[in-house]
Design a protein around this motif. Structure first.
Motif, PDB file in Angstrom:
ATOM      1  N   ASP A 102       0.829  -1.210   0.000  1.00 37.07           N
ATOM      2  CA  ASP A 102       0.000   0.000   0.000  1.00 37.07           C
ATOM      3  C   ASP A 102       0.867   1.266   0.000  1.00 37.07           C
ATOM      4  N   LEU A 103       1.993   1.215   0.687  1.00 40.46           N
ATOM      5  CA  LEU A 103       2.867   2.394   0.726  1.00 40.46           C
ATOM      6  C   LEU A 103       3.545   2.612  -0.626  1.00 40.46           C
ATOM      7  N   VAL A 104       3.903   1.532  -1.282  1.00 43.50           N
ATOM      8  CA  VAL A 104       4.476   1.674  -2.631  1.00 43.50           C
ATOM      9  C   VAL A 104       3.430   2.301  -3.566  1.00 43.50           C
ATOM     10  N   ALA A 105       2.199   1.835  -3.453  1.00 44.77           N
ATOM     11  CA  ALA A 105       1.134   2.390  -4.306  1.00 44.77           C
ATOM     12  C   ALA A 105       0.933   3.880  -4.031  1.00 44.77           C
ATOM     13  N   TYR A 106       0.935   4.244  -2.765  1.00 41.44           N
ATOM     14  CA  TYR A 106       0.778   5.665  -2.398  1.00 41.44           C
ATOM     15  C   TYR A 106       1.914   6.497  -2.980  1.00 41.44           C
ATOM     16  N   ALA A 107       3.141   6.006  -2.822  1.00 39.71           N
ATOM     17  CA  ALA A 107       4.296   6.763  -3.311  1.00 39.71           C
ATOM     18  C   ALA A 107       4.260   6.895  -4.833  1.00 39.71           C
ATOM     19  N   ARG A 108       3.952   5.807  -5.503  1.00 41.28           N
ATOM     20  CA  ARG A 108       3.901   5.867  -6.973  1.00 41.28           C
ATOM     21  C   ARG A 108       2.844   6.873  -7.432  1.00 41.28           C
ATOM     22  N   ALA A 109       1.735   6.898  -6.718  1.00 44.62           N
ATOM     23  CA  ALA A 109       0.651   7.819  -7.097  1.00 44.62           C
ATOM     24  C   ALA A 109       1.084   9.269  -6.941  1.00 44.62           C
ATOM     25  N   ARG A 110       2.015   9.529  -6.066  1.00 40.86           N
ATOM     26  CA  ARG A 110       2.441  10.915  -5.828  1.00 40.86           C
ATOM     27  C   ARG A 110       3.659  11.321  -6.666  1.00 40.86           C
ATOM     28  N   GLU A 111       4.239  10.377  -7.381  1.00 41.71           N
ATOM     29  CA  GLU A 111       5.442  10.702  -8.155  1.00 41.71           C
ATOM     30  C   GLU A 111       5.171  11.737  -9.246  1.00 41.71           C
ATOM     31  N   SER A 112       4.137  11.504 -10.033  1.00 40.77           N
ATOM     32  CA  SER A 112       3.910  12.417 -11.159  1.00 40.77           C
ATOM     33  C   SER A 112       3.495  13.801 -10.670  1.00 40.77           C
ATOM     34  N   GLU A 113       2.706  13.832  -9.610  1.00 37.02           N
ATOM     35  CA  GLU A 113       2.242  15.108  -9.061  1.00 37.02           C
ATOM     36  C   GLU A 113       3.390  15.938  -8.501  1.00 37.02           C
ATOM     37  N   THR A 114       4.370  15.266  -7.905  1.00 35.86           N
ATOM     38  CA  THR A 114       5.464  15.982  -7.236  1.00 35.86           C
ATOM     39  C   THR A 114       6.729  16.083  -8.081  1.00 35.86           C
TER      40      THR A 114
END
Lengths: 438, 49
Positions: free
Chosen positions: A155-167
């Motif tokens: 779940d943490l990997v999914a959260y981080a991946r989701a924030r990569e493009s935004e940040t």
């Protein structure tokens, strides 16, 4: 400053301040180590030798600042270094009970605990918010045994991946595991998402099983080796390390590395045990001397295996002399307490995983951030510049002053040194340079 | 140079010029976890001096 040494018949000169490495013959070795050396002195020491051009060659290297290069003046960094790496202790519990574990079977001076997703998510948000202009962010899933909290890892990997493009940031994940819970699902996920995986195996079955035991006291070798073999086979060339620990029981650790290679593993690491001096696992003076000989023998064997199916890499011998780190990295060190924090399952921040659970080193938590900035300031000053004991050491630009946690546990001062660690480190660097110079 | 072979290495004094981008891997995130070695971390700056 130079460091001149002989190893396995080679004569090597390391110029400390430029980073230059010269492989020389005995005559040049004598001339450089007796510099300034006259031709008459050389003729007396090496009668009959043709010395044409040697002294001129040495002077040319000095002029080009590749020999006896002047001391480097590295500017102090301005302002606070942004955060870029977290060691997430997703599980302060373990399914092994290894006798030598510096984390006390994963508990780190506390109770068993698993990191809730909300804590991990806040840790990643804290990292993103405090990472300044860094593009590459690093997160290591650590424990205890991180696979015991597998859903949270995913779940943490999914959260981080989701924030990569935004940040605009890029996360690099790593995971350290004892292998007990590796299966097809964990293998597939790790091989997709983890840029590096550290697999814990101590080597020979009798060595591994002596200390790496399950809760009922049986050895774990027969359980984990087949899982590791499948894992590495399916990893398809992506980075991993088979990492062992050597103790008083196996200072002849090269045999354990060769055993790992025989099992089909080719990216190897072996670390000296970290434990209290009075522990039965602690290395004695004789163990240390043996370890130094083992490092030399290991280098020789690795050279012999080059180009064969039995070849392997050893983490500490992987020096990239052409594209290694800049001088700033070599002065600043590992970044513990400044750009690298450890996070406990409760969300507490520590300077690194080796300080986790030691209340006097708690920096704050992932919600409030750093609440004891004076501790971070101590670590910001814990660089090569502020370690007088390292000033005249030839290896200083390879270890950057060494491990703060090792120094703290050895002498009660993060700006001190762990002398036995220094001896082993220097031997490893000599061997690594020797291998690079072949 | 018959008696001296100089390996190709990164010139540490030249690397002063870049200022240090800080993008390289944190050393303890790799394999050791119990010692500090910075020299085997590759530089991430493609325009390194």
């Amino acid at each position: 400053m130079i460091h001149a040494y002989r190893l396995h018949g080679s004569h090597i000169i390391l110029d400390v301040n430029s980073g230059s490495v010269h492989r020389v013959d005995p005559v040049a070795f004598y001339a450089i180590t007796h510099w300034p050396c006259t031709e008459d002195e050389l003729r007396a020491a090496f009668p009959g030798e043709n010395l044409d051009g040697l002294l001129e060659d040495i002077r040319a290297l000095i002029d080009r600042r590749k020999l006896f290069a002047p001391e480097l003046e590295v500017p102090e960094p301005q302002g606070q270094r942004p955060l870029k790496a977290l060691c997430l202790h997703v599980a302060h519990t373990c399914n092994l009970a290894c006798d030598y574990c510096f984390a006390q079977a994963g508990r780190y001076h506390g109770e068993q605990a698993l990191m809730p997703y909300e804590v991990g998510r806040q840790a990643l948000a804290f990292l993103l918010a405090n990472s300044g202009n860094h593009h590459n962010l690093e997160v290591d899933f650590f424990g205890g045994e991180p696979l015991m909290n597998w859903q949270v890892v995913k779940d943490l990997v999914a959260y981080a991946r989701a924030r990569e493009s935004e940040t605009g940031k890029r996360f690099r994940f790593t995971l350290t595991t004892n292998g007990m819970l590796l299966d097809s699902e964990t293998t597939e996920f790790c091989n997709q998402e983890m840029s590096n995986v550290v697999l814990s195996l101590d080597g020979r079955k009798q060595v591994h099983d002596r200390l790496r035991r399950t809760a009922n006291g049986t050895g774990s070798y027969d359980i984990v080796v087949p899982k590791f073999q499948t894992f590495v086979k399916e990893r398809g060339g992506r980075s991993y390390y088979m990492r062992g620990t050597f103790t008083h029981a196996n200072p002849d650790f090269s045999a354990d590395l060769y055993h790992m290679a025989d099992l089909g593993f080719h990216a190897l690491s072996m670390e000296p045990v970290v434990c209290a001096p009075g522990s039965p696992h602690a290395l004695t003076g004789e163990d240390l001397r043996m370890a130094l000989r083992e490092y030399e023998a290991l280098a020789l064997e690795m050279a012999r295996r080059r180009g064969t199916s039995g070849a392997f890499t050893f983490y500490h011998y992987q020096l990239d002399l052409k594209h290694g780190p800049c001088i700033y990295k070599r002065v600043a060190g590992c970044g513990s307490g400044t750009e690298y924090f450890a996070v406990t399952p409760q969300g507490d921040l520590y300077p690194c995983h080796q300080f986790a659970g030691e209340a006097e080193w708690k920096l704050g938590d992932v919600w409030q951030g750093v609440t004891r900035p004076e501790l971070c300031a101590q670590f910001a000053r814990c660089t090569l510049r502020n370690k007088p004991v390292c000033r005249d050491c030839w290896a200083k630009y390879y270890c950057a002053g060494g491990c703060a946690a090792n120094a703290w546990h050895a002498c009660g001062d993060i700006n001190g040194i762990y002398e036995d660690g220094c001896e082993m480190f220097k031997k490893r660097i000599e061997c690594a340079i020797w291998l690079a110079a072949l | 140079m018959q008696r001296i072979q100089t390996l190709e290495t990164r010139d540490l004094s030249q690397s002063l010029c870049g200022g240090g981008c800080g993008e390289c891997q944190t050393s303890c995130q790799s394999a050791c976890k119990t010692s500090c070695g910075v020299a085997n971390q590759p530089c991430e700056n493609d325009t390194q001096e």
